[in-house]
Every structure is written in structure tokens, then in C-alpha cells.
Design a protein around this motif. Structure first.
Motif, mmCIF file in Angstrom:
data_model
loop_
_atom_site.group_PDB
_atom_site.id
_atom_site.type_symbol
_atom_site.label_atom_id
_atom_site.label_comp_id
_atom_site.label_asym_id
_atom_site.label_seq_id
_atom_site.Cartn_x
_atom_site.Cartn_y
_atom_site.Cartn_z
ATOM 1 N N LYS A 110 52.112 40.053 45.026
ATOM 2 C CA LYS A 110 51.952 41.309 44.281
ATOM 3 C C LYS A 110 50.534 41.846 44.425
ATOM 4 C CE LYS A 110 55.439 40.235 40.808
ATOM 5 N NZ LYS A 110 55.668 39.850 39.402
ATOM 6 N N MET A 111 49.543 40.946 44.322
ATOM 7 C CA MET A 111 48.159 41.370 44.460
ATOM 8 C C MET A 111 47.899 41.893 45.871
ATOM 9 S SD MET A 111 44.616 39.474 44.951
ATOM 10 C CE MET A 111 45.469 38.798 46.301
ATOM 11 N N GLN A 117 52.698 36.031 42.540
ATOM 12 C CA GLN A 117 51.584 36.837 42.036
ATOM 13 C C GLN A 117 50.602 37.184 43.159
ATOM 14 O OE1 GLN A 117 51.956 37.864 38.971
ATOM 15 N NE2 GLN A 117 50.142 39.149 39.025
ATOM 16 N N ASN A 155 45.596 53.842 51.429
ATOM 17 C CA ASN A 155 45.387 55.164 50.823
ATOM 18 C C ASN A 155 43.929 55.603 50.793
ATOM 19 O OD1 ASN A 155 48.111 55.752 50.292
ATOM 20 N ND2 ASN A 155 48.064 54.480 48.457
ATOM 21 N N VAL A 174 50.028 43.288 47.890
ATOM 22 C CA VAL A 174 50.631 44.625 47.999
ATOM 23 C C VAL A 174 49.690 45.671 47.413
ATOM 24 C CG1 VAL A 174 52.522 46.091 47.151
ATOM 25 C CG2 VAL A 174 53.023 43.840 48.115
ATOM 26 N N LYS A 175 49.032 45.360 46.284
ATOM 27 C CA LYS A 175 48.055 46.288 45.691
ATOM 28 C C LYS A 175 46.898 46.536 46.651
ATOM 29 C CE LYS A 175 49.012 45.381 40.885
ATOM 30 N NZ LYS A 175 48.520 45.047 39.572
ATOM 31 N N VAL A 176 46.393 45.461 47.262
ATOM 32 C CA VAL A 176 45.285 45.595 48.210
ATOM 33 C C VAL A 176 45.713 46.482 49.380
ATOM 34 C CG1 VAL A 176 43.832 44.375 49.891
ATOM 35 C CG2 VAL A 176 44.165 43.416 47.607
ATOM 36 N N LEU A 199 43.729 40.654 37.022
ATOM 37 C CA LEU A 199 42.877 41.433 37.915
ATOM 38 C C LEU A 199 41.868 42.234 37.097
ATOM 39 C CD1 LEU A 199 45.484 42.783 40.497
ATOM 40 C CD2 LEU A 199 43.888 40.899 40.791
ATOM 41 N N THR A 239 48.057 48.751 49.489
ATOM 42 C CA THR A 239 48.222 50.125 49.019
ATOM 43 C C THR A 239 46.863 50.819 48.889
ATOM 44 O OG1 THR A 239 50.234 49.503 47.850
ATOM 45 C CG2 THR A 239 49.193 51.561 47.189
ATOM 46 N N ILE A 240 45.910 50.129 48.288
ATOM 47 C CA ILE A 240 44.572 50.706 48.108
ATOM 48 C C ILE A 240 43.935 51.013 49.449
ATOM 49 C CG2 ILE A 240 42.207 50.227 47.324
ATOM 50 C CD1 ILE A 240 43.589 48.459 45.075
ATOM 51 N N GLU A 275 40.507 48.137 41.948
ATOM 52 C CA GLU A 275 40.644 49.162 42.994
ATOM 53 C C GLU A 275 39.277 49.556 43.551
ATOM 54 O OE1 GLU A 275 42.589 53.571 43.806
ATOM 55 O OE2 GLU A 275 43.172 52.459 42.008
#
Length: 143
Positions: free
Chosen positions: A128-129, A125, A139, A131-133, A19, A135-136, A24
């Protein structure tokens, strides 16, 4: 090192195994563009909508009519190869085929979708990516 590119909404393309440092910021800018015309009180709807768009992109972003056409073609080929027959209109305009189309659509829109990869390393993977999206986006502060 392994590489696998995916597309996300609003023109973002990333390698899920590497990434970018500004990932972010890219997601925040993309989400900001997605919500540009939305009133503040509806931003949570936009957050969910943006996540839905991510899932759609990860599943290839195909249009419904293209998917149904592929399913019809698959059924025609299957019937021809297995039985040497051509399907009739009744085989397509039937409850069972409509149910199959609907179920496939539901499956492709789930957070736990398979995202078209049989390689569990890629699939893990992508999860996981995603989940990051999520979360961003969840928030992101209201402006």
C-alpha cells in the motif's frame, strides 16, 4: 499500534503503519533530488528509476556480490550438512548456479516482490505504501 520501519531512497525512513503527515512532501523532495541533474525530456525514465530504487531499498538494498556470496555459503552449508561433503568449484561455476542467481535477482526487482516479510499484514502495508510512492512520483509535475 503496530510499527514497522522501512527505508526508501535518499535517506527517507518511515513507519509503514503510521506514515508521517508530510509523507508526500518527503517523497517529492527525495524525487526532486534524484532528478536534479536530469534533462526534462528524460524525467519519465527517472520516475521509473526512482520506483526501482524504492523496490531495491524495500528488498534490503543488498549488493549483488553479497547476495551471491550468501547463496554460495548456503550451498556449502547445505552440501556439508546433507552429504558431509564440500562443494567443488564446478558446483559454483556451473550454468544451474548462475541461473539460480539470475532468477533470484529478477524476483527481488519486481513490483510484486515479497519484500522479505512472511507477515502478510506487513507485506500488505508495504505494498500500500509503495502504491502511494508510485502515485506521488508519477504525478510529479515537470518543472
Amino acid at each position: 499500534m503496530r510499527s514497522y520501519k522501512v527505508e526508501l531512497p535518499r535517506g527517507i525512513e518511515v513507519d509503514i503503519f503510521n506514515l508521517p503527515e508530510d509523507f508526500e512532501e518527503q517523497i517529492k523532495e527525495s524525487f526532486k533530488g534524484y532528478t536534479a541533474e536530469t534533462a526534462k525530456e528524460y524525467r519519465y525514465c527517472d520516475k521509473l528509476g526512482y520506483i526501482d530504487c524504492c523496490i531495491k531499498h524495500l528488498n534490503g538494498g543488498k549488493r549483488s556480490d553479497d547476495i551471491v556470496n550468501e547463496m554460495v555459503e548456503g550451498r556449502i552449508l547445505y552440501e556439508w550438512r546433507e552429504n558431509g561433503e564440500i562443494i567443488t568449484e564446478d558446483d559454483i561455476y556451473c550454468f544451474e548456479f548462475m541461473e539460480e542467481c539470475y532468477d533470484r535477482g529478477k524476483e527481488n526487482e519486481r513490483l510484486c516482490s515479497h519484500f522479505g516479510s512472511d507477515d502478510h499484514h506487513i507485506y500488505d502495508q508495504i505494498q500500500k505504501m509503495l502504491v502511494k510512492v508510485i502515485t506521488i512520483v508519477m504525478n510529479c509535475e515537470e518543472e
